[in-house]
Design a protein around this motif. Sequence first.
Motif: not given
Length: 76
Positions: A10-16, A59-73
């Motif tokens: 893995v070289s990068q992970i992007m969220i759009f 659990t997966a949706s909660t984790l994904l929400s945390q990842v998106i929130s922390r990435t955005a901040s």
Amino acid sequence: MWYNQEKYNVSQIMIFSPSLHLFNNNKVEAEIIVEHIPESGGQNLFVCVPIIKSSDSTTASTLLSQVISRTASNAP
């Protein structure tokens, strides 16, 4: 990760948001794109994962929400 008997890293992970690609002929709320680079050379491999809006809480949706929130901040 192995794909077609080739090892990738893995070289990068992007969220759009909204998604860049169509899923079932429609854009979705968001999309995760994971870029992989082959160890032995060649073309990169992109894995695209649709994210759809749901009222389900797992659990997966909660984790994904945390990842998106922390990435955005923390993203520039």
